[in-house]
Motif scaffolding. Sequence first.
Motif, PDB file in Angstrom:
ATOM      1  N   TRP A  69       0.829  -1.203   0.000  1.00 29.66           N
ATOM      2  CA  TRP A  69       0.000   0.000   0.000  1.00 29.66           C
ATOM      3  C   TRP A  69       0.870   1.262   0.000  1.00 29.66           C
ATOM      4  CZ3 TRP A  69      -3.644   1.982   4.443  1.00 29.66           C
ATOM      5  CH2 TRP A  69      -4.475   2.987   3.925  1.00 29.66           C
ATOM      6  N   MET A  70       1.953   1.240   0.762  1.00 32.78           N
ATOM      7  CA  MET A  70       2.857   2.389   0.776  1.00 32.78           C
ATOM      8  C   MET A  70       3.365   2.690  -0.636  1.00 32.78           C
ATOM      9  SD  MET A  70       6.381   2.932   2.984  1.00 32.78           S
ATOM     10  CE  MET A  70       7.320   1.734   2.067  1.00 32.78           C
ATOM     11  N   GLY A  71       3.755   1.644  -1.362  1.00 31.65           N
ATOM     12  CA  GLY A  71       4.222   1.847  -2.730  1.00 31.65           C
ATOM     13  C   GLY A  71       3.131   2.374  -3.638  1.00 31.65           C
ATOM     14  N   GLU A  72       1.901   1.879  -3.470  1.00 30.11           N
ATOM     15  CA  GLU A  72       0.793   2.336  -4.309  1.00 30.11           C
ATOM     16  C   GLU A  72       0.464   3.808  -4.049  1.00 30.11           C
ATOM     17  OE1 GLU A  72      -0.598   0.814  -6.727  1.00 30.11           O
ATOM     18  OE2 GLU A  72       0.186  -1.207  -6.455  1.00 30.11           O
ATOM     19  N   VAL A  73       0.580   4.233  -2.802  1.00 30.53           N
ATOM     20  CA  VAL A  73       0.341   5.646  -2.482  1.00 30.53           C
ATOM     21  C   VAL A  73       1.388   6.521  -3.164  1.00 30.53           C
ATOM     22  CG1 VAL A  73       0.393   7.368  -0.618  1.00 30.53           C
ATOM     23  CG2 VAL A  73      -0.869   5.226  -0.306  1.00 30.53           C
ATOM     24  N   LEU A  74       2.658   6.095  -3.091  1.00 29.52           N
ATOM     25  CA  LEU A  74       3.737   6.899  -3.672  1.00 29.52           C
ATOM     26  C   LEU A  74       3.659   6.944  -5.197  1.00 29.52           C
ATOM     27  CD1 LEU A  74       6.668   5.839  -1.354  1.00 29.52           C
ATOM     28  CD2 LEU A  74       5.546   8.046  -1.424  1.00 29.52           C
ATOM     29  N   VAL A  75       3.206   5.838  -5.806  1.00 27.25           N
ATOM     30  CA  VAL A  75       3.049   5.829  -7.259  1.00 27.25           C
ATOM     31  C   VAL A  75       2.088   6.926  -7.700  1.00 27.25           C
ATOM     32  CG1 VAL A  75       2.047   4.504  -9.171  1.00 27.25           C
ATOM     33  CG2 VAL A  75       3.660   3.416  -7.626  1.00 27.25           C
ATOM     34  N   ARG A  76       1.068   7.189  -6.881  1.00 25.07           N
ATOM     35  CA  ARG A  76       0.020   8.144  -7.244  1.00 25.07           C
ATOM     36  C   ARG A  76       0.281   9.550  -6.720  1.00 25.07           C
ATOM     37  NH1 ARG A  76      -1.539   3.194  -6.999  1.00 25.07           N
ATOM     38  NH2 ARG A  76      -3.169   2.396  -8.379  1.00 25.07           N
TER      39      ARG A  76
END
Length: 434
Positions: A69-76
């Motif tokens: 989830w942390m990675g998905e937040v940063l991607v966006r």
Amino acid sequence: MEIATLAPLLVVVLFGALALGLWVGFALIAVGMVAMYAAAPAPPELVFATKVWGGMSVWDLTALPMFIWMGEVLVRSRLSSDMFSGLAPFTARLPGRLLHVNVLGCALFAAVSGSSAATTATIGRMSLPELKSRGYDDRMAIGTLAGSGTFGFLIPPSIILIVYGAATEQSIARLFLAGVIPGLMLAMLFGGYIMLWSLMHRDRMPEAEPRVSRGEAMSAAARLLPVVGLIVTVIGSIYLGIASPTEAAVIGVIGALVLAQMTGALGLAGLFDSLRAATVTTCMIAFILAGASFLTVAMGYTGIPRDLARLIGEMGLSPYALLAMLTVFFIIMGMFLDGISIVVLTVSIILPMVTAAGIDPIWFGIFLVLVVEMSQITPPVGFNLFVIQTITGRDMFTVARYAAPFFGLLVLAVAILSVFPELALWLPGTMLSR
């Protein structure tokens, strides 16, 4: 059923299921069921229910959805795009110039995403259009991205290291520490190759860009501070013993949400989209792990792992010969399966013979991840190739050809790690022995 007959049958069932387009989790369960009905005295349904529940109720796996989830937040968020503009001034005078942004950007983003595909997609969307507009060679721009995107597997917090640690009951904190120096070594190998290539092919390099002032460089560096701060907070909390990997993952998610909110780059729709993507990815990995846990016990009933270990033991292979054989084996597996599937499918069979050869399981985890990284850039199933194909429109085999030098550098990294195992073992031995 005799093992000589059963083993080929199970291989046919596995690859037949995968060829039919069955999800990897279903394919592993199918192989396990065939093995149980053919060789096990226990009821397959009862074993299936028990092992799937046991395989899923592992505390270490709770870090997995949080890091995803942390990675998905940063991607966006805008933080990822700030990395390119922040790194560019510091690479402009190196041989190869902005090609190094792919390497450094992937290394930084890997340290906060833990995912190879997410790292490749995020950095690729930022860097490839910029490099193309400035006249950089497509072969090197795409090749450096394909190779450097694999950092997401090795540089902590790595999702695949969490999976390996849960599957083998090894310390995830030790695995994270063990991945730091090999990850830096790999980044240096890639950077060195870029410098050498650029010096040998000056005619394929664009004109140098105007030198930036010190003030502009400092302003660009400031854009890196949020990402660097998040990395230091997450990884540092684990290394200093302040937080467990699971607690550090929660800290990372909170930090990513706060930073994204401060930049105003993540609205409510983006938040729900990140949650949805993280849930889908987590469920996919959990399903593969469930199938693998059932297959593991099924294989135990067949006696195939025991006989395979005995066979290799009777061959009298040295540790180096064993590692060379396993490297070739995993490269071939990587042509057909993704990295996580390779780990969960093979580790229960391979690890006993590896430990019997006197190889440290923490070191072997890093070796395995390095070799599995190669699967990300080998056709026909190379996830980094799929991602770059989507971004660039180039066919997969063209992208694979561009990535070939970096595949060779991954092989070199495996050789160096095998000759100097302390590259992986020194840091966890030093930090966690206090």
